[in-house]
Scaffold this motif. Sequence first.
Motif, mmCIF file in Angstrom:
data_model
loop_
_atom_site.group_PDB
_atom_site.id
_atom_site.type_symbol
_atom_site.label_atom_id
_atom_site.label_comp_id
_atom_site.label_asym_id
_atom_site.label_seq_id
_atom_site.Cartn_x
_atom_site.Cartn_y
_atom_site.Cartn_z
ATOM 1 N N MET A 1 -36.007 -12.640 44.220
ATOM 2 C CA MET A 1 -36.887 -12.653 42.734
ATOM 3 C C MET A 1 -35.522 -12.550 42.189
ATOM 4 O O MET A 1 -34.831 -12.685 42.438
ATOM 5 C CB MET A 1 -36.915 -10.533 42.715
ATOM 6 C CG MET A 1 -37.249 -10.166 40.857
ATOM 7 S SD MET A 1 -38.283 -8.838 41.029
ATOM 8 C CE MET A 1 -37.676 -8.894 38.929
ATOM 9 N N GLU B 1 -30.588 0.987 41.757
ATOM 10 C CA GLU B 1 -31.440 1.862 42.005
ATOM 11 C C GLU B 1 -32.956 0.922 42.929
ATOM 12 O O GLU B 1 -33.725 0.075 43.728
ATOM 13 C CB GLU B 1 -32.460 2.884 42.149
ATOM 14 C CG GLU B 1 -31.535 3.813 42.336
ATOM 15 C CD GLU B 1 -30.050 3.799 41.343
ATOM 16 O OE1 GLU B 1 -30.203 3.000 40.948
ATOM 17 O OE2 GLU B 1 -29.395 4.666 41.917
ATOM 18 N N TYR B 2 -32.988 0.025 41.618
ATOM 19 C CA TYR B 2 -34.016 -1.212 41.383
ATOM 20 C C TYR B 2 -34.010 -2.563 43.030
ATOM 21 O O TYR B 2 -34.940 -2.447 43.261
ATOM 22 C CB TYR B 2 -34.426 -1.621 40.063
ATOM 23 C CG TYR B 2 -34.814 -2.738 39.728
ATOM 24 C CD1 TYR B 2 -36.092 -2.316 40.161
ATOM 25 C CD2 TYR B 2 -34.979 -3.604 38.883
ATOM 26 C CE1 TYR B 2 -37.316 -3.441 39.930
ATOM 27 C CE2 TYR B 2 -35.434 -5.066 38.569
ATOM 28 C CZ TYR B 2 -37.350 -4.756 38.730
ATOM 29 O OH TYR B 2 -37.949 -5.731 39.406
ATOM 30 N N HIS C 1 -34.678 -1.035 45.704
ATOM 31 C CA HIS C 1 -35.735 -1.221 46.123
ATOM 32 C C HIS C 1 -37.028 -2.893 46.434
ATOM 33 O O HIS C 1 -37.560 -2.778 47.570
ATOM 34 C CB HIS C 1 -36.816 -0.681 44.894
ATOM 35 C CG HIS C 1 -38.259 -1.192 44.257
ATOM 36 N ND1 HIS C 1 -39.526 -0.152 45.315
ATOM 37 C CD2 HIS C 1 -38.816 -1.731 44.357
ATOM 38 C CE1 HIS C 1 -40.255 -0.790 45.314
ATOM 39 N NE2 HIS C 1 -40.329 -1.698 44.143
ATOM 40 N N LEU C 2 -36.012 -3.581 45.508
ATOM 41 C CA LEU C 2 -36.631 -4.896 45.426
ATOM 42 C C LEU C 2 -36.253 -5.469 46.883
ATOM 43 O O LEU C 2 -36.834 -6.771 47.334
ATOM 44 C CB LEU C 2 -35.838 -5.922 44.704
ATOM 45 C CG LEU C 2 -36.249 -5.413 43.260
ATOM 46 C CD1 LEU C 2 -35.468 -6.320 42.170
ATOM 47 C CD2 LEU C 2 -37.458 -5.979 43.349
ATOM 48 N N VAL D 1 -38.972 -4.898 48.735
ATOM 49 C CA VAL D 1 -40.085 -5.703 48.797
ATOM 50 C C VAL D 1 -39.944 -6.883 49.560
ATOM 51 O O VAL D 1 -41.062 -7.715 49.887
ATOM 52 C CB VAL D 1 -40.119 -5.733 47.147
ATOM 53 C CG1 VAL D 1 -41.377 -6.494 47.196
ATOM 54 C CG2 VAL D 1 -40.738 -4.098 46.828
ATOM 55 N N MET D 2 -38.744 -7.476 48.610
ATOM 56 C CA MET D 2 -38.546 -8.557 49.550
ATOM 57 C C MET D 2 -38.661 -9.105 51.028
ATOM 58 O O MET D 2 -39.238 -10.326 50.749
ATOM 59 C CB MET D 2 -37.129 -9.769 48.491
ATOM 60 C CG MET D 2 -36.845 -9.619 47.095
ATOM 61 S SD MET D 2 -38.895 -10.773 46.312
ATOM 62 C CE MET D 2 -39.188 -9.600 44.872
ATOM 63 N N LYS E 1 -40.467 -7.350 53.329
ATOM 64 C CA LYS E 1 -41.709 -7.696 53.455
ATOM 65 C C LYS E 1 -42.401 -8.760 52.944
ATOM 66 O O LYS E 1 -42.975 -9.852 53.775
ATOM 67 C CB LYS E 1 -42.397 -6.535 52.461
ATOM 68 C CG LYS E 1 -42.298 -5.739 53.120
ATOM 69 C CD LYS E 1 -43.290 -4.521 52.157
ATOM 70 C CE LYS E 1 -43.737 -4.508 51.031
ATOM 71 N NZ LYS E 1 -44.354 -3.836 50.001
ATOM 72 N N ARG E 2 -41.433 -9.843 51.599
ATOM 73 C CA ARG E 2 -42.313 -11.043 51.841
ATOM 74 C C ARG E 2 -41.504 -12.075 51.987
ATOM 75 O O ARG E 2 -43.126 -13.053 52.441
ATOM 76 C CB ARG E 2 -42.167 -11.342 50.605
ATOM 77 C CG ARG E 2 -42.910 -10.195 49.074
ATOM 78 C CD ARG E 2 -42.616 -10.627 48.249
ATOM 79 N NE ARG E 2 -43.927 -9.596 46.448
ATOM 80 C CZ ARG E 2 -43.627 -9.370 45.865
ATOM 81 N NH1 ARG E 2 -42.657 -10.730 44.856
ATOM 82 N NH2 ARG E 2 -44.012 -8.213 45.583
ATOM 83 N N GLU F 1 -45.310 -3.243 42.235
ATOM 84 C CA GLU F 1 -44.289 -3.565 43.074
ATOM 85 C C GLU F 1 -42.681 -3.933 42.589
ATOM 86 O O GLU F 1 -41.882 -3.441 43.393
ATOM 87 C CB GLU F 1 -44.243 -4.982 44.360
ATOM 88 C CG GLU F 1 -44.719 -3.930 45.397
ATOM 89 C CD GLU F 1 -44.665 -4.641 46.732
ATOM 90 O OE1 GLU F 1 -44.611 -5.769 46.159
ATOM 91 O OE2 GLU F 1 -45.335 -4.394 47.708
ATOM 92 N N THR F 2 -42.327 -5.259 41.992
ATOM 93 C CA THR F 2 -41.383 -5.412 41.032
ATOM 94 C C THR F 2 -41.099 -5.037 39.662
ATOM 95 O O THR F 2 -40.952 -5.463 38.555
ATOM 96 C CB THR F 2 -41.772 -6.632 41.255
ATOM 97 O OG1 THR F 2 -42.522 -7.558 40.518
ATOM 98 C CG2 THR F 2 -41.171 -7.563 42.499
ATOM 99 N N ILE G 1 -43.126 -6.827 37.428
ATOM 100 C CA ILE G 1 -42.904 -7.816 36.659
ATOM 101 C C ILE G 1 -44.216 -8.777 35.861
ATOM 102 O O ILE G 1 -45.351 -7.984 36.225
ATOM 103 C CB ILE G 1 -42.727 -9.560 37.811
ATOM 104 C CG1 ILE G 1 -41.446 -9.296 37.854
ATOM 105 C CG2 ILE G 1 -42.960 -10.544 37.089
ATOM 106 C CD1 ILE G 1 -40.930 -10.889 39.354
ATOM 107 N N ALA H 1 -37.764 -4.262 35.594
ATOM 108 C CA ALA H 1 -36.472 -3.520 35.538
ATOM 109 C C ALA H 1 -36.849 -2.220 34.958
ATOM 110 O O ALA H 1 -36.777 -1.251 35.616
ATOM 111 C CB ALA H 1 -35.206 -3.927 35.490
ATOM 112 N N TRP I 1 -41.151 -1.409 36.408
ATOM 113 C CA TRP I 1 -40.528 -0.404 37.461
ATOM 114 C C TRP I 1 -39.985 1.388 37.395
ATOM 115 O O TRP I 1 -40.646 1.971 38.291
ATOM 116 C CB TRP I 1 -39.479 -1.250 38.458
ATOM 117 C CG TRP I 1 -39.992 -0.787 39.844
ATOM 118 C CD1 TRP I 1 -40.489 -0.548 40.597
ATOM 119 C CD2 TRP I 1 -38.517 -0.036 39.953
ATOM 120 N NE1 TRP I 1 -39.900 0.551 42.167
ATOM 121 C CE2 TRP I 1 -39.627 0.556 41.399
ATOM 122 C CE3 TRP I 1 -37.152 0.806 39.691
ATOM 123 C CZ2 TRP I 1 -38.355 1.881 41.908
ATOM 124 C CZ3 TRP I 1 -36.438 1.138 40.378
ATOM 125 C CH2 TRP I 1 -36.658 1.971 41.536
#
Lengths: 264, 795
Positions: A176, A246-247, A250-251, A254-255, A257-258, B654-655, B657, B779, B782
């Motif tokens: 991201m 924290e964000y 979490h990312l 997610v990343m 997985k992608r 998920e993000t 965005i 952010a 989310w």
Amino acid sequence: MYDFEYHKPGSLADAVKLLSADPDARPISGGQTLLPALKHRLNKPTSVVDLSGIAELRGIKREGNKLVIGALAKHVEVATSPEVKAAIPALAQMAGTIGDTQVRNRGTIGGSVANNDPAADYPSAVLGLNATIVTDKRRIAADDFFQGMFTTALEPGELLVAIEFPIPEKAGYAKMRNPASRYVMAGAFVAKTGGAVRVAINGAGPGVFRQADMEKALTANWSPDAVAGVTQPADGLNGDIHGSAEYRAHLVTVMAKRAIAAAG
Amino acid sequence: MNVVTPFEGIGASVKRKEDLRFLSGRGQYTDDINRPGQTYAAILRSPHAHGRITSIDTAAAAAMPGVVAIFTGADMPDLGGIPCGWQIHNKDGTPMAEPMHPVLAVGKVRFVGDAVAAVIAETRAQAKDAAEAIQVEYEVLPAVATLEAALAPGASLVHDDVAGNICYDWHIGDKAVNEAAFIKAAKVVEFDLVNNRLVPNAMEPRAAIGDYDPTTEDYTLYTTSQNPHVIRLLMGAFVLHLPEHKLRVVAPDVGGGFGSKIFHYAEEAIVTWAAGRVKRPVKWTAERTESFITDAHGRDHVTKARLAMDADGKFLALHVRTLANMGAYLSTFATSVPTYLYATLLSGVYATPTVYAEVKAVFTNTVPVDAYRGAGRPEATFLLERLVDVAAAETGMDRVEIRRRNFIPADAFPYQTPVALQYDSGDYQATLDQALEAAGWAGFEARRAEAKARGRLRGIGISTYVEACGIAPSAVVGSLGARAGLYEVGTIRVHPTGSVTVLTGTHSHGQGHETTFAQLVTDRLGVPLAQVDVVHGDTAKIPFGMGTYGSRSLAVGGSAMVKAMDKIVAKARRIAAHLMEASVEDVEFDRGTFRVAGTDKTRSWAEIALTAYVPHNYPIEELEPGLDETAFYDPKNFTYPGGCHICEVEIEPETGITTVVNFTAVDDVGRVINPMIVEGQVQGGVAQGIGQALLESCVYDSEGQLVSASFMDYQMPRANDLPMVSVATHTTLCTHNPLGVKGCGEVGAIGSPPAVINAVVDALKEYGVRHIEMPATAAKIWGIINASRPAMAAE
Ligand SMILES: Cc1cc2nc3c(=O)[nH]c(=O)nc-3n(C[C@H](O)[C@H](O)[C@H](O)COP(=O)(O)OP(=O)(O)OC[C@H]3O[C@@H](n4cnc5c(N)ncnc54)[C@H](O)[C@@H]3O)c2cc1C
């Protein structure tokens, strides 16, 4: 920009000589990181040693089960190289997403890896692919090379010459972008090479790092679902005006997985 | 001859005359200008948000190579402060606090970026080197970086003589009537929100060159300004005490302003004054970081609102309390933005019988805040259009229906609002209907469901707005505290061969005036577009002018040109009558041809023009030669563009965005002169509105350091952040100016932010979101999704 002397040596030996003679001399490759710093007067080198005339730092070639990329390879060259696309498509794809067209036409892999910006792209590929950094003096394993924010194993005056990438069975990258700078906010490079799985995380922390829990989970089951349940602790990650630790934590999941989905 | 083909007049989307110059790199911007013997200025700026200067030592710096002179505030005892152009009065009738804004800091620094010393040197690099060598000692004082900090009991004072950091405490509307209406309400909706601070970021950074001729004692300032005459007046009369006839101000090509180049800035005074001292031209060009920390910022309001409704959802009363950040000093129009450009718009498109607004303007240790595209009206619109959505949600009414029910009806114009303005025209139902249709509002739920199947949260948002442009008339704004008139000046200069030069007191910095204004002339006089040139931006060429801001150029400046053309046509008809031996009353003029009514006797435009300058056969006893007329036009009222914006977003849960997938704007900008230019203006405004709503975050830390002081941290909208914006217009004519035009420069930035946020809130409705502050970053979104996840899972 402060005044400095400018040198353009024609050989690696001459460059090393210039740099070892003067601790305040700095090498320059694409200048996409160093030049903005100079313009902002954040850096005051006595001299700048332009590496662009050194043939030994050029070239992208396949050597057996390795891909050897010269330090001066520009992002656009890596992105479009048939060798890279055939051997490690994830690396070519990554190079094609660095910065913008102008940056990709000037910036180099050697400059980026030597700089080790925590929000840069390449370090995660180097670490995730278990590459070897070749310098004018020695060979350094990726695990030993990256030492946190803007810090590497390179000694003063030591030049990055090439990077040797073992060719993986599978590799994928997802990131991201930071909404403002478009550097990496959180990224994951995953690779399976010779049966061994590595997951390298960039952007999220103060430096690129390996995610051991994910590596374990993927070793058992190479699928996006395997990492979906792995939580990256927020402790020690970056938190700033663009997003909390924290964000970013979490990312990371997610990343990852992608990246696995992209690797196939 | 003189038949205009292809059609280039009013309504034609002709290509912009100025673009060949801009697109081929031949624009002449201030930094492109170099004067013989030119020196360069570098400004040493405060690294602290608040501090007392205990000493400045320039000795070492002065001895450095290339240094011509170094100046500090102590060298300028006779100069005036940077003036504020609008005096606001407190509720109790006393005038606002108006602390001195010295050109270079004296005694104290009040924000990071405050100018402390100016170095003049042979090269830019030498000037910067020497600026770094100046030794300044500061006693660092506690900074107040936010409204909250500035208003806290015992807060550090930005100006020692301004108690409580309060510039003014102002109100508008009838408080007693307002309170009484709340008592009768069936439902009261309370709502707090922030209008986020923005950094304007014009593509061209500010620049200024001061030039001085010791033989004539004439000064020239080349500057990146939206209004050179205003700068001449403010700087000449109030700061440098130079008479107008000795001061020329040139604003050449200017690469974007968005309001930030309206104001008189210290650097303009520094280079002009310094040129007189060193007797050489002095150039200063901002670096991007300097722009971030010295160009006046925009918005920055914190508001509490209450809306009273009856049982049918009709609005009964609105009460608004707003805190407005002024920054460290009063910038030129700062004080008018949260008052006469904001609170007066709080009736919006609604027939709310009573509105009472209270506004406190507050000093903080931050960059001064002033008008930025929309200035006050985006703040009013954002408040109203979010509030109406919240009211709909809390009363279970449909978002469109609540608006329709409260609109000022199309037959109610002229409509007097309870907050001073009288809207002359508009049709809010029509723009709403057209936008709903264009955006496919009725089919939205199917799109939401389709998105959901792809794992995306889709939302739609609407905003119906009115704004006020072409601020006027002079007498009214004067009574409200404006220290300037708000008329405009136009000269139509017909040359002997019939071609035309238009001189306008407005200024073009991207808006396409060179084309639009020429189209007015083509349309009226029949002169082909290629034979009309528009000149602006030079006090030595243009009689006078108030410049360009508040979408005023066409409505006010264009109207002045029309008046000047009226004079031209009247005179030309008398010349034609003489040549055709007819009476003036019988001479008709239609796009380039003079005709004796009912005959085939004609004279061409070119013949009349030539006769005016070669008056051999001429009524010289009654008429002066020449064809050159000037008009000053002072409007009777503001103009009131309005319309409806609809935004559709998709959020990736998920993000967080958000992607703007559709954007529809239907604006009533009055008569459209060049549809292509209007479309471009609206698109640009919407881009900035989406920027404010989703991307642009101006952040100060508690010490008053601007954390988002570069593009690495401040997210300007990029092309790939934006959708294709569908732009349409629906016209009701302005009733009081001769063109029927209203203005289109700001509508995009005014109407769009609430449409975007309403869409985001709609997309997140399953998470029970009432409001999300701008910018709604990934952010932040989310965070909302994540916080409600355990609750949802538990259900
Ligand atoms: C607008 C913009 C956007 C960008 N976006 C991204 C992005 O999204 N992702 C990303 O990863 N990067 C991004 N970058 C950085 C870019 O990729 C740079 O090119 C890269 O980080 C540095 O490479 P360079 O060749 O330009 O190095 P230089 O700027 O020349 O040098 C960088 C540093 O490395 C040193 N160095 C250079 N070559 C060597 C060598 N061979 N051996 C030892 N030391 C060396 C230099 O002394 C310097 O300290 C961006 C840059 C810009 C300007």
